[in-house]
Design an enzyme around this catalytic site. Structure first.
Site, PDB file in Angstrom:
ATOM      1  N   ASN A  72      -5.091  -9.713  -8.068  1.00  0.00           N
ATOM      2  CA  ASN A  72      -5.417 -10.389  -6.799  1.00  0.00           C
ATOM      3  C   ASN A  72      -6.507 -11.167  -6.378  1.00  0.00           C
ATOM      4  O   ASN A  72      -6.768 -11.818  -5.862  1.00  0.00           O
ATOM      5  CB  ASN A  72      -5.005  -9.377  -5.607  1.00  0.00           C
ATOM      6  CG  ASN A  72      -5.902  -8.296  -5.714  1.00  0.00           C
ATOM      7  OD1 ASN A  72      -5.578  -7.138  -6.575  1.00  0.00           O
ATOM      8  ND2 ASN A  72      -6.814  -7.855  -4.756  1.00  0.00           N
ATOM      9  N   CYS A 103     -17.666  -6.717   1.644  1.00  0.00           N
ATOM     10  CA  CYS A 103     -18.523  -6.050   2.760  1.00  0.00           C
ATOM     11  C   CYS A 103     -18.185  -4.548   2.554  1.00  0.00           C
ATOM     12  O   CYS A 103     -17.124  -4.253   3.438  1.00  0.00           O
ATOM     13  CB  CYS A 103     -18.174  -6.601   3.982  1.00  0.00           C
ATOM     14  SG  CYS A 103     -18.890  -8.107   4.267  1.00  0.00           S
ATOM     15  N   GLN A 150       1.259  -9.614  -6.090  1.00  0.00           N
ATOM     16  CA  GLN A 150       0.896 -11.131  -6.346  1.00  0.00           C
ATOM     17  C   GLN A 150       1.674 -11.721  -7.291  1.00  0.00           C
ATOM     18  O   GLN A 150       1.602 -12.853  -7.771  1.00  0.00           O
ATOM     19  CB  GLN A 150      -0.630 -11.207  -6.925  1.00  0.00           C
ATOM     20  CG  GLN A 150      -1.524 -10.495  -5.979  1.00  0.00           C
ATOM     21  CD  GLN A 150      -1.641 -11.247  -4.766  1.00  0.00           C
ATOM     22  OE1 GLN A 150      -1.518 -12.437  -4.597  1.00  0.00           O
ATOM     23  NE2 GLN A 150      -2.512 -10.948  -3.900  1.00  0.00           N
ATOM     24  N   SER A 198       5.116  -6.748  -1.304  1.00  0.00           N
ATOM     25  CA  SER A 198       4.978  -6.883   0.109  1.00  0.00           C
ATOM     26  C   SER A 198       5.438  -8.253   0.702  1.00  0.00           C
ATOM     27  O   SER A 198       5.498  -9.221   0.092  1.00  0.00           O
ATOM     28  CB  SER A 198       3.466  -6.758   0.088  1.00  0.00           C
ATOM     29  OG  SER A 198       2.945  -6.778   1.636  1.00  0.00           O
ATOM     30  N   THR A 253       0.897  -1.243   0.143  1.00  0.00           N
ATOM     31  CA  THR A 253      -0.031   0.009   0.074  1.00  0.00           C
ATOM     32  C   THR A 253       0.836   1.375  -0.001  1.00  0.00           C
ATOM     33  O   THR A 253       0.695   2.090  -0.749  1.00  0.00           O
ATOM     34  CB  THR A 253      -1.006  -0.078   1.295  1.00  0.00           C
ATOM     35  OG1 THR A 253      -1.714  -1.220   1.042  1.00  0.00           O
ATOM     36  CG2 THR A 253      -1.842   1.150   1.231  1.00  0.00           C
ATOM     37  N   THR A 293      13.034   5.385  10.966  1.00  0.00           N
ATOM     38  CA  THR A 293      13.837   4.512  11.443  1.00  0.00           C
ATOM     39  C   THR A 293      13.405   3.021  10.626  1.00  0.00           C
ATOM     40  O   THR A 293      12.271   2.824  10.672  1.00  0.00           O
ATOM     41  CB  THR A 293      13.696   4.372  12.897  1.00  0.00           C
ATOM     42  OG1 THR A 293      14.232   5.625  13.612  1.00  0.00           O
ATOM     43  CG2 THR A 293      14.729   3.179  13.386  1.00  0.00           C
TER      44      THR A 293
HETATM   45  C1  LIG Z   1      -2.317  -7.192  -0.679  1.00  0.00           C
HETATM   46  C2  LIG Z   1      -2.132  -6.385  -1.915  1.00  0.00           C
HETATM   47  C3  LIG Z   1      -1.870  -5.173  -1.722  1.00  0.00           C
HETATM   48  C4  LIG Z   1      -1.673  -4.324  -0.331  1.00  0.00           C
HETATM   49  O1  LIG Z   1      -0.367  -4.672   0.136  1.00  0.00           O
HETATM   50  P1  LIG Z   1      -0.065  -4.548   1.779  1.00  0.00           P
HETATM   51  O2  LIG Z   1       1.379  -4.819   1.996  1.00  0.00           O
HETATM   52  O3  LIG Z   1      -0.889  -5.315   2.380  1.00  0.00           O
HETATM   53  O4  LIG Z   1      -0.373  -3.090   1.991  1.00  0.00           O
HETATM   54  C5  LIG Z   1      -1.540  -3.995  -2.922  1.00  0.00           C
HETATM   55  N1  LIG Z   1      -1.960  -4.631  -4.192  1.00  0.00           N
HETATM   56  C6  LIG Z   1      -2.112  -6.045  -4.314  1.00  0.00           C
HETATM   57  C7  LIG Z   1      -2.280  -6.476  -5.703  1.00  0.00           C
HETATM   58  C8  LIG Z   1      -2.382  -6.836  -3.101  1.00  0.00           C
HETATM   59  O5  LIG Z   1      -2.592  -8.398  -3.524  1.00  0.00           O
END
Ligand SMILES: *Cc1c(COP(=O)(O)O)cnc(C)c1O
Length: 413
Positions: free
Chosen positions: A162, A337, A190, A210, A76, A251
């Site tokens: 995703n 939701c 992904q 991530s 994010t 940090t």
């Molecule tokens: C999970 C996801 C995010 C968000 O990643 P975080 O590390 O949870 O902030 C962004 N883009 C895609 C395609 C994701 O699957």
């Protein structure tokens, strides 16, 4: 042997940490706890060394130079920094000039962490084109080419989706952007760590990833920022100590970064074998379900998908009842939701899937420790649940009798 319940098939939402990752992280909580910014003692140096090792591991996974890796709190943040940072740095006209500040290209089925920064920039005076995918969900280089404008500053197209796993034409889009001198960002959350990446070969300027989607810890991620041809600059999201070449003050999360690095190292070594095994399991799941149930549809492209995701819609069942009926399978539904209501997934809607089929869809995402027993149990449970729910559906009876239910004219009242 009985399968342990519930079964986790929601790896696109998050993955468990690999025990090897946890083990690598542990010393950095208590023993090597220094601040890598402390330049005048051993505690700081050792922490910095650990961060450097991790930076190398991330760079190695991406075919990048370690200097091009910026650690963040996750995808994010990486997406926000890339999109907002590049748009503000490279704007073509100042705010309030009456001209668009610049043009951005994205797509309607991106993750919210891409859509929302784009929408904010739109409110602030940028033009944004949100491309609409065809039914297979794939954004092609041709679609991007047709949307490019002289004032386009950034193209942001995710690598793998995703919700449906479909793979956009990232290397071709990258090559196009480089040819036209436009920056290219991809949300590879992904993809990276599951499929091969080489930022040079794939012509990528900015890439988000991530930790917690690739068996690393939550709350840590990285942004790849190209340093040459072209040297990409970004306006930072936050000001402070100037860490990470000034792109990301604060940090460093040393334990998290060590975990992300280890997760990348394992991913690189094991992705081929993992991918092949997981693809086999997904095929088994899809074949069993679609072989034993009629009126089902696999959403997104049949082949051009990452191996671990399948998204299946079931006709003539009601979404909420379906989720209730398969509660022992931890997965995602095609309903989101929102505050008050159950909205059909905007991704499925974006592919032209009708509201009913979107509601009655399941995203099952497999992972490193998914077993054939879990897959067989899941397939059986889904088939049983859908069959049982359809027994209660008069519409399904009509369908079986050969009536085209979509053409029935219902009495008004
Ligand atoms: C999970 C996801 C995010 C968000 O990643 P975080 O590390 O949870 O902030 C962004 N883009 C895609 C395609 C994701 O699957």
């Amino acid at each position: 042997m009985a399968v342990k319940l519930p079964i986790y098939l929601d790896h696109a939402a998050t993955t468990p940490c690999d025990p090897r990752v946890v083990e690598a992280m542990l010393p950095y909580f208590t023993i090597v706890f220094g601040n890598p910014g402390s330049r005048n003692h051993r505690f700081g140096w050792e922490a910095e060394e650990a961060v450097d090792t991790a930076r190398g591991q991330v760079a190695d996974l991406l075919g990048a130079d370690p200097k091009e890796v910026v650690f963040t709190s996750g995808s994010t943040e990486s997406n926000n920094l890339a999109i907002r940072g590049a748009a503000l740095m490279y704007e073509k006209a100042p705010a309030g000039s009456g001209q668009p500040r610049g043009h951005i290209i994205s797509a309607i089925h991106e993750h919210k962490a891409v859509l929302d920064p784009c929408k904010r920039l739109q409110k602030e005076g940028f033009d944004v084109t949100f491309l609409e995918p065809p039914k297979d969900g794939i954004i092609t280089a041709e679609a991007v080419a047709a949307a490019l404008r002289p004032d386009t500053v950034l193209v942001t197209i995710m690598w793998a989706n995703n919700e449906i796993g479909s793979i956009n034409e990232v290397p071709r889009i990258g090559a196009l952007c480089h040819e036209r001198g436009v920056l290219f960002h991809t949300d590879a959350t992904q993809w990276a760590g599951k499929m091969p990446v080489n930022v040079e070969r794939d012509s990528i300027d900015l890439l988000s990833m991530s930790g917690h989607k690739i068996y690393g810890p939550k709350g840590v991620g990285a942004l790849y920022v190209r340093r040459r041809k072209p040297r990409v600059r970004l306006v930072p999201l936050q000001d402070g100590g100037g860490q990470e070449r000034g792109f990301r003050s604060g940090t460093l999360n040393v334990t998290g970064i060590v975990g992300l690095g280890k997760a990348c190292e394992i991913a690189k070594a094991e992705m081929d074998a993992d991918g092949e095994r997981i693809l086999g399991l997904r095929r088994r799941l899809e074949d069993t379900i679609t072989g034993r149930l009629d009126v089902t549809q696999i959403n997104g492209h049949r082949e051009k998908r990452v191996p671990n995701i399948t998204n299946i819609s079931f006709g003539f069942v009601e979404g909420e009842s379906l989720m209730m009926a398969v509660k022992e399978i931890a997965c995602s539904s095609g309903s989101a939701c929102t505050s008050a209501s159950l909205e059909p997934s905007y991704v499925l809607k974006g592919l032209g899937v009708g509201d009913d089929l979107a509601h009655s869809s399941l995203r099952l995402s497999l992972g490193r420790w998914t077993t054939p027993e879990q897959i067989d149990y899941t397939a059986g449970a889904v088939v049983e649940a859908v069959s049982r729910l359809r027994k209660l559906s008069p519409l399904y009876d009509m369908h079986k009798e050969g009536i085209d239910v979509s053409k029935v004219e219902w009495a008004k009242h």
